[in-house]
Design a protein around this motif. Structure first.
Motif, PDB file in Angstrom:
ATOM      1  N   ARG A 523      13.215  27.338 -14.251  1.00  0.00           N
ATOM      2  CA  ARG A 523      13.510  27.580 -12.867  1.00  0.00           C
ATOM      3  C   ARG A 523      12.482  28.426 -12.516  1.00  0.00           C
ATOM      4  O   ARG A 523      11.550  28.317 -11.603  1.00  0.00           O
ATOM      5  N   ARG A 524      12.211  29.647 -12.783  1.00  0.00           N
ATOM      6  CA  ARG A 524      11.217  30.756 -12.694  1.00  0.00           C
ATOM      7  C   ARG A 524       9.781  30.075 -12.820  1.00  0.00           C
ATOM      8  O   ARG A 524       8.941  30.237 -11.807  1.00  0.00           O
ATOM      9  N   VAL A 525       9.700  29.394 -13.832  1.00  0.00           N
ATOM     10  CA  VAL A 525       8.182  29.015 -13.925  1.00  0.00           C
ATOM     11  C   VAL A 525       7.773  27.784 -12.859  1.00  0.00           C
ATOM     12  O   VAL A 525       7.009  28.030 -12.105  1.00  0.00           O
ATOM     13  N   GLN A 526       8.999  27.007 -12.427  1.00  0.00           N
ATOM     14  CA  GLN A 526       8.490  26.237 -11.187  1.00  0.00           C
ATOM     15  C   GLN A 526       8.485  26.712  -9.870  1.00  0.00           C
ATOM     16  O   GLN A 526       7.640  26.485  -9.073  1.00  0.00           O
ATOM     17  N   GLU A 527       9.155  28.053  -9.767  1.00  0.00           N
ATOM     18  CA  GLU A 527       8.928  28.898  -8.431  1.00  0.00           C
ATOM     19  C   GLU A 527       7.673  29.462  -8.343  1.00  0.00           C
ATOM     20  O   GLU A 527       7.077  29.350  -7.476  1.00  0.00           O
TER      21      GLU A 527
END
Lengths: 574, 314, 294
Positions: A523-527
């Motif tokens: 999720r953080r990567v996508q953010e």
């Protein structure tokens, strides 16, 4: 001017499989023309002719990787493991998928001190080569031995190196020892059993010359080379491959006595062959361009069934972060906000391709709907540019304080019609926001071999990445993968993106075995990706499958595994 | 004559040497090694694989060293393996050559035969209805791209009428399947090719028929057929032979676009793949072949011109 | 061209009509911005809501795959295609004639060298050369990047490099044949200079062959430009040319045939016109025509 070289460049970076059919396996009850008696000439549908746009340059499973080869070999060979149409890893030749939970996989410390793992596979009892010999552990050991030897020319080297030892338990059971431990520890999709009885003597005689002497290319019709439901019985170089039922196959019986895969590279000619009845279907993995298929559907929907399935081919714009204007994240956000992705997809592709929120495909489990998607907002784009100091000039193009015009170069692969259309639409959309875009396209060889890979593009580069399910984008986003002259231009971080948090996540994700622990990290990567925008997402490509109305049960996957791997589920209905 | 041929052989050897080196250099200079492209297209391969594959195919050697190795091999009749197809280059080319010649030889003869006939007919009555018809056919031939002519024929004869196959080599052996599969590509190439012959013949014949001597003979009531074929045509033959030689010179380089439209696995496609795939052995063997045919055609044209030009004999 | 030749040219009705046709196309091409203003469309701005519209009052020929006006794109395309087609054919003809005449007159080593160069170019695969050229970044040579005149000049140059061969061989063969004739021999024997013999006796006699051969290539050259665009060596989108409009229509030939028909007709018209003009010129320049008609 007959010699005029009409370049028939196929779409370059990717020709991949596609599409999941929202349909369960065919009803087994319906009468099938299965064991067709040879007597009646009116016996319907015991042959299926498939058209694709590429011819394999080799039939060896482990040497070179091209979509046409994997499509054809999908009919005649089975891999150990594969991602299925639901993007789940499954066993094909093995009895059950080894996992840490079921005890078949056990983490251990590798000889080099790294955390490693040993994984035990058992080959199915009914796995048989076409000459009747069983598929054994020897076949995998030979494949590994040959693959470890660099001169043999098999890829990828990383796999053969990390698999440092094989222990043969019995004829059908073996334990693989890896010197690294990642969440994909049990996926050996590229580890192909090779018939040791036939191929080992050839290889041992001359490992360096193996590539040119393998029976797969010298004697392609040798039944002992094939362990799938079909075996290759005829090859007409550059034109067609004929496959017939493999009598030694012990799995579910396939429906057709014979399958002919024809190569017709020009897609217009491919369409004509379909309409003329010379081919029954077009394999979407290597088929018509999407807009061509959409146009065909309008005229021939009563003769054929059309299926469009998004795949893992990610069309996007790489931003060269060395260009001063593009270093400002507000400019990148403005560029992104000025793109009406929905309109492009709806108008050019009739909504058949999903808009991309990031590099993560919406069908992949780690796709996170809560990450802000790039939305079309022209007012926002204008505001961001104003904030960044780019004010509208007299010709409608914005200028900064020093009077410099906001003018960028947009490059893509010359001759790729679909990309050139998208490119011109983008040019028009950005113009609305006051950004001038100059188009400069190059042939794929130059574009990928020189301009993009050496980061020489002066602005934006439009192309696609192809990946596999839950692919960690290390080579694309990690700061150590920025191509530089000192490292001989290796790496694919063409944008020049550096982000310490991203680097750390990319390093940790593969080592995190627990799926749910990876979820917040993904999720953080996508953010980070969608807020920093080193890359402007566009959409994921879809493959267009065209089937005759009487064919049922084809289930494309949308990733690198071709639909032909499940050919025994294909059925002819009347 | 022997001196002419001998001199030409020496020239041909020099030309071939220079050409092969130029081609080697050009292929080597092309950016974007196919191995780079393979790496970029396959997420499973890394930089290490690239280095390994390059070493395996000898691509890590300097260009000159590779050329030298190839040239010495070629002089001994050893043309090496095709990198792309993992077969001896000669074998790969052999199949493609047969397919190409099966298509191009008859097409070239047909277009020359029909084109020259049309040109002669048109020249006999310039600006007549027949002349304009021939011209328009020729104009269509030179302005229609081969792709479009091919695809129109496919739509008409394969898709709409269903009389002939849309393309590909025949599955079944035998002369009838071959003819059926050859018909459309051959027709395409013939229509495209005859324009050049028709126009050139027409121009040359008009000029030859304008010769005072021939006009006098015609005025005196000599048989028109005899004059046209027996006297004017030989006079007009020089440019026609030149055009024909240029046409025959391209026989072995294939017809890329027509092959693509009809999915015909011929030389055009093979050479194209070889070049884009940096398959030196295959590309260079194809080049040697096509250069040899070109040189032979050009020699044949020179000899033929000497032989047929009546003014030389006189 | 002297008065009588001009008269002969005027007698060739098809040629005269062709001159008017070509002039009309060229004028329309030059007036394209005026037509665009009159119609009120931007031929470079995509409008995805108007793709493949049929002909209407607003769009006399309908719209293309990105909703742009087809008529305007044809007119803008004419600029590129006419310039490339006519200039490249002319340049090829001039180089070819010069090389052919030089080879025929001087003979010997020069003849051999030039003709083997021609054979070599005929056999040389052009694709790698084109790709190498595509990789040359004009900016690094100090040339403007993306300037249209540069793209056009490059197209013409590339086509001429390969295009002169046919003309050269024809010119050489015809020139040799003429030089063997009595009147040419007589002129040489009488001490006429080489230039004079070539200009007075040889050039007029091979004019017919050269014009036929080079006007014939106009169509092929217009199409070749689109092949070069395919390699990134031609013009760049969104600029249209007849060749790339035609090439772009290939995939959707079954669905939208008219997208191919219009540029195809323009190319056909141009080919017909240039060929008739070529015929007319050849007639007009034919030195024997005076005796014939007299």
């Amino acid at each position: 001017m007959r010699r005029a070289a009409l370049a028939v460049f196929a779409a370059c970076l990717a020709t991949a499989p596609a599409a999941a059919q929202p349909r369960e396996a065919p009803a087994p009850s319906s009468a099938q023309p299965r064991e067709a008696p040879a007597s009646s000439s009116a016996q319907p549908r015991d042959q299926l002719t498939i058209g694709i746009t590429q011819f394999p340059s080799t039939f060896h499973p482990a040497i070179e990787n091209m979509a046409a080869k994997s499509y054809i070999l999908g009919l005649a060979r089975r891999p150990m493991t594969v991602y299925d149409a639901d993007w789940q890893l499954t066993c094909m030749l093995c009895v059950r998928l080894p996992t840490i939970e079921n005890g078949d996989a056990v983490p251990e410390t590798a000889p080099n001190g790294n955390p490693g793992i040993r994984v035990t596979y058992r080959i199915r009892d009914d796995a048989t080569w076409g000459d009747g010999a069983p598929v054994t552990a020897d076949d995998l050991v030979f494949s590994w031995t040959a693959g470890r030897e660099p001169t043999t020319g098999m890829g990828p080297a990383e796999f053969y190196r990390s698999l440092h030892r094989i222990e043969v338990i019995d004829a059908r059971t073996l334990t693989l020892h890896f010197d690294k431990l990642t969440f994909a520890y049990n996926a050996i999709n590229d580890f192909h059993p090779l018939p040791a009885r036939l191929e080992k003597p050839v290889w041992e005689a001359d490992p360096r010359g193996y590539r040119t002497r393998t029976l797969y290319d010298r004697e392609t019709t040798n039944p002992g080379l094939w362990n799938g439901p079909y075996r290759v019985t005829g090859v007409q170089a550059g034109a067609s491959v004929t496959l017939e039922r493999n009598p030694a196959w012990r799995g579910a019986a396939p429906a057709f006595r014979r399958i002919v895969v024809r190569t017709i590279e020009n897609t217009t000619a491919l369409e004509a062959a379909l309409l003329a009845g010379q081919i029954d279907m077009i394999g979407g993995e290597l088929g018509l361009a999407l807009d061509q298929a959409l146009a065909l559907e309008k005229r021939a929907a009563n003769r054929f069934r059309f299926h469009y399935q998004p795949g893992l081919i990610y069309e996007h714009l790489d931003v060269n972060l060395d260009i001063p204007a593009l270093q400002d994240v507000r400019v990148r956000r403005a560029l992104s906000a000025a793109i009406d992705r929905r309109q492009i997809v709806d108008r050019l592709f009739e909504g058949r391709q999903p808009v991309a929120r990031s590099f993560v495909n919406p069908l992949d489990w780690m796709a996170d709907e809560s990450v802000t998607a790039p939305e079309f907002d022209l007012a926002l784009a204008r505001r961001l540019l104003d904030e960044a100091g780019w004010r509208p000039g007299p010709d409608g193009i914005r200028r900064n304080a020093t009077g410099e015009r906001l003018s960028l170069e947009l490059m893509t692969t010359a001759g790729n019609r679909s990309r050139e259309l998208v490119q011109q639409v983008l040019q028009g959309m950005w113009r609305q926001a006051g950004i001038e875009v100059r188009i400069r396209n190059e042939p794929p060889r130059v574009f990928f071999g020189e301009t993009v890979s050496r980061r020489r593009f002066q602005g934006l580069a439009l192309f696609a990445w192809i990946s596999s399910p839950e692919n960690v984008p290390r080579t694309i986003l990690h700061s150590s993968e920025i191509p530089r002259e000192e490292t001989n231009w290796s790496g694919q971080n063409y944008t020049g993106f550096r982000n310490a948090e991203m680097d750390e996540l990319i390093e940790r994700i593969p080592l995190t075995l627990e799926k749910e622990e990876r979820r917040p990290m993904w999720r953080r990567v996508q953010e980070i990706y969608t807020s920093e925008l080193p890359v402007l997402p566009l959409f994921f490509r879809s493959d267009a499958h065209v089937w005759p109305r009487w064919l049922d049960g084809v289930r494309p996957t949308g990733h690198l595994a071709p639909s032909t791997l499940w050919v025994e589920q294909w059925r002819a209905t009347q | 004559m022997l001196r002419l041929i001998g001199g030409r052989l020496v020239q041909a050897a020099i030309t071939l040497a220079i050409l092969s080196f130029a081609t080697f250099l050009l292929i080597g200079l092309m950016p974007g090694d196919p191995i780079d492209l393979a790496i970029a297209g396959d997420p499973r391969l890394g930089a290490e694989d690239a280095a390994r594959m390059r070493a395996l195919h000898g691509l890590d050697q300097p260009l000159l060293a590779r050329y030298w190795a190839w040239a010495t091999g070629a002089l001994q009749g050893e043309f090496g393996f095709s990198r792309l197809f993992a077969k001896p280059a000669a074998e790969v080319l052999g199949d493609a050559l047969i397919a190409s010649l099966a298509l191009l030889l008859p097409a070239t003869f047909l277009s020359a035969g029909i084109g020259i006939t049309l040109g002669v007919l048109a020249a006999r009555k310039p600006r007549s209805a027949l002349d304009y018809t021939v011209n328009v056919i020729a104009f269509a031939g030179v302005s229609l791209p081969s792709f479009w002519l091919g695809i129109l024929l496919v739509i008409l004869f394969a898709v709409t009428l269903g009389w002939l196959p849309a393309g590909g080599p025949p599955d079944a052996p035998g002369i009838i399947p071959w003819l059926r599969h050859l018909a459309l590509p051959m027709l395409t190439l013939t229509v495209l090719g005859l324009a050049g012959y028709a126009r050139q013949t027409r121009a040359a014949m008009i000029e030859a028929l304008g010769d005072p001597w021939i006009r006098t003979a015609l005025a005196k009531g000599a048989s028109e057929r005899r004059i046209v074929l027996g006297h004017a045509f030989p006079n007009a033959a020089v440019p026609i032979v030149t055009v024909a030689a240029l046409d025959f010179a391209t026989l072995v380089s294939g017809a890329l676009v027509t092959e693509a439209v009809f999915a015909w696995p011929g030389m055009g496609k093979t050479i194209y793949d070889a070049i884009l795939g940096n398959d030196y052995n295959l590309a260079l063997l194809a080049l040697l072949l096509s250069a040899a045919v070109t040189l032979a055609a050009s020699l044949a044209a020179d000899i033929a011109q000497l032989a047929i030009d009546p003014r030389v004999r006189a | 061209m002297n008065g009588r030749a001009w008269q002969r040219f005027r007698g060739h009705h098809a040629a005269v009509a062709s001159v008017f046709l070509l002039a009309l196309i060229a004028a329309a091409a030059l007036a394209a911005p005026l037509v665009a203003a009159a119609l009120g469309h931007d031929p470079f701005m995509p409008d995805l809501f108007k793709r493949y519209e049929p002909a209407s009052a607003a769009h006399p020929l309908g719209t293309d795959e990105l909703g742009r006006d087809l008529l305007l794109r044809l007119l803008y395309g004419a600029r590129v295609s006419l310039a490339v087609g006519l200039v490249a054919a002319l340049v090829s003809a001039i180089i070819g004639t010069a090389v052919g005449l030089a080879a025929a007159w001087f003979g010997g080593a020069l003849d051999a060298a030039l003709m083997r160069l021609a054979d070599g170019l005929l056999a040389l695969p052009s694709l790698p050369l084109l790709i190498v050229l595509a990789a040359v970044d004009p900016a690094r040579l100090g040339l403007p990047r993306g300037a249209m005149w540069f793209d056009l000049a490059r197209i013409v140059l590339i086509i001429a490099v390969f295009g002169w061969v046919k003309v050269a061989r024809l010119a050489r063969a015809s020139a040799l044949s003429i030089l063997r004739r009595d009147y040419a021999r007589a002129a040489v024997a009488l001490g006429a200079s080489g230039g004079r013999v070539l200009w007075r006796h040889v050039a007029p006699n091979l004019a017919a062959h050269v014009t036929v051969a080079s006007t014939q290539t106009v169509g092929a050259v217009i199409l070749l430009e689109s092949v070069l665009s395919f390699l990134g060596l031609g013009i760049q989108p969104p600029l249209p040319s007849w060749g790339n409009m035609l090439a772009g229509a290939q995939e959707l030939v079954f669905a939208a045939p008219m997208a191919a028909v219009w540029p195809g007709m323009m190319i056909f018209a141009t080919v017909v016109a240039t060929n008739f003009i070529g015929d007319g010129l050849a007639d007009a320049l034919d030195p024997r025509a005076e005796m014939v008609r007299a």
